[in-house]
Scaffold this active site. Structure first.
Site, PDB file in Angstrom:
ATOM      1  CD  GLU A 128      25.652 -31.933 -39.972  1.00 33.85           C
ATOM      2  OE1 GLU A 128      26.895 -32.681 -40.502  1.00 33.85           O
ATOM      3  OE2 GLU A 128      25.611 -32.044 -38.628  1.00 33.85           O
ATOM      4  CE  LYS A 137      30.644 -32.907 -40.461  1.00 34.84           C
ATOM      5  NZ  LYS A 137      29.317 -33.930 -40.018  1.00 34.84           N
ATOM      6  CB  CYS A 152      28.661 -31.288 -37.538  1.00 37.81           C
ATOM      7  SG  CYS A 152      27.697 -31.897 -36.356  1.00 37.81           S
TER       8      CYS A 152
END
Length: 266
Positions: free
Chosen positions: A43, A113, A154
Site C-alpha cells: 500500500e 479503498k 488495508c
C-alpha cells in the site's frame, strides 16, 4: 493452473518517487527471475504515508506510476498487483487505489479503498485518511492465470462482508496491500488476515512496506501468505525482501469440501 507461483515485495518507501520506482523495478525483476507469475506491491509504495503529501504524489490512471507498472508487466510477462498509490480523478478527487496489469501490460482491474483509515487510539496512533481521500464504492475481483482474485486495501480487511462478497464473485485468493502500524499491528494484523482467509476459505496475500523507524509513518510490515485453513505459510518480518510462495487450488477445494459452509444462510 492448479499451482501458482506468486511474490510479495516488501519494499522500503522514501520521499523520492523515482527512487521508489527504481527499487520496485529491482524487486519485480528478482521476482520474475525466481519464477513468479503474479507479484504484489505494498500500500502507498510511491509516497510517504502522510495525508499532507498525498495530493502532491497523486496521479491519474495514465500517469508515471501506471506507465511504469504497465511496462514492467509487459517486459517481465508477469501480472502485477501494483499495491496502491494516491489516484487523482478528473474532478480532482483523490483515492487510495490499487492498479492491476496483466502480463501483456494491459489494465486488468482497479480497486479504490472502500473503508478509509480513520483511527484515534488513546496514547497511540491518530490518522484520518478521510481528511483528503474519497472512499471507493465497489468490491473488486479479477480473473487471470486461471484464478479469480479479490482485491481490498488495508482497512478493507476489517470488513468481512466485503471479503465474502469477493468470494461470492468467485475469489480463490484475497489480496490486501496494506500498511498497519505498531499500535494495531501487534494486536490485529495476523488475526484479521487469518480470519479473512478462514472466512473465505481462500488463500490470502497481504503485502506491506518494510519497517523504517527514521521518521514519519512506521509500517508494522510482516507481509503474509495465509492458506485456506487460516495458517500462516510465510511471514516476511520487518526487513526489505522479495518472497516467493506457491498457491494451490487443491487446498481451496479440500477445505471447502471438508467444511462446507458455502451457500449456508445465517
Amino acid at each position: 493452473m492448479d499451482k501458482l507461483q506468486v511474490a510479495l515485495l516488501q519494499l522500503p518507501v522514501v520521499a523520492d518517487k523515482d527512487e521508489n520506482l527504481t527499487k520496485a523495478a529491482l524487486g519485480l525483476r528478482e521476482a520474475a527471475g525466481k519464477g513468479a507469475r503474479l507479484v504484489v506491491l505494498p500500500e502507498m509504495w510511491t509516497t510517504p504515508y502522510d495525508t499532507a503529501v498525498f495530493a502532491d504524489y497523486a496521479e491519474g490512471r495514465t500517469g508515471k506510476t501506471a506507465t511504469f507498472l504497465s511496462n514492467m508487466a509487459r517486459e517481465l510477462e508477469m501480472v502485477i498487483v501494483g499495491g496502491s498509490i494516491p489516484e487523482k480523478d478528473k474532478a480532482g478527487r483523490i483515492y487510495n487505489t490499487a492498479f492491476v496489469f496483466d502480463a501483456q501490460g494491459e489494465p486488468l482491474a482497479y480497486h479504490r479503498k472502500k473503508h478509509l483509515f480513520d483511527i484515534d487510539i488513546a496514547g497511540g496512533q491518530y490518522f484520518r485518511e478521510s481528511d483528503v481521500l474519497t472512499p471507493g464504492e465497489e468490491s473488486t475481483t479479477f480473473e487471470t492465470l486461471g484464478w479469480t482474485f479479490g482485491l481490498g486495501i488495508c482497512f478493507d480487511v476489517r470488513f468481512p462482508d466485503q471479503a465474502l462478497d469477493m468470494v461470492r464473485q468467485g475469489a480463490d485468493c484475497l489480496i490486501y496491500p496494506a500498511a498497519f502500524n505498531p499500535s494495531t499491528g501487534p494486536l490485529h494484523w495476523e488475526l484479521l488476515m487469518r480470519a479473512r482467509a478462514m472466512d473465505a476459505q481462500s488463500w490470502l496475500l497481504a503485502c506491506a512496506p518494510a519497517r523504517q523507524t527514521d521518521g514519519g509513518y512506521v509500517s508494522w510490515a510482516h507481509s503474509l501468505v495465509v492458506n485456506p485453513w487460516g495458517t500462516v505459510e510465510h511471514d516476511l518480518g520487518t526487513d526489505v525482501q522479495v518472497r516467493i510462495a506457491s498457491l494451490y487450488k487443491e487446498s481451496i477445494e479440500t477445505v471447502r469440501a471438508q467444511i462446507p459452509i458455502r451457500g449456508i444462510q445465517a
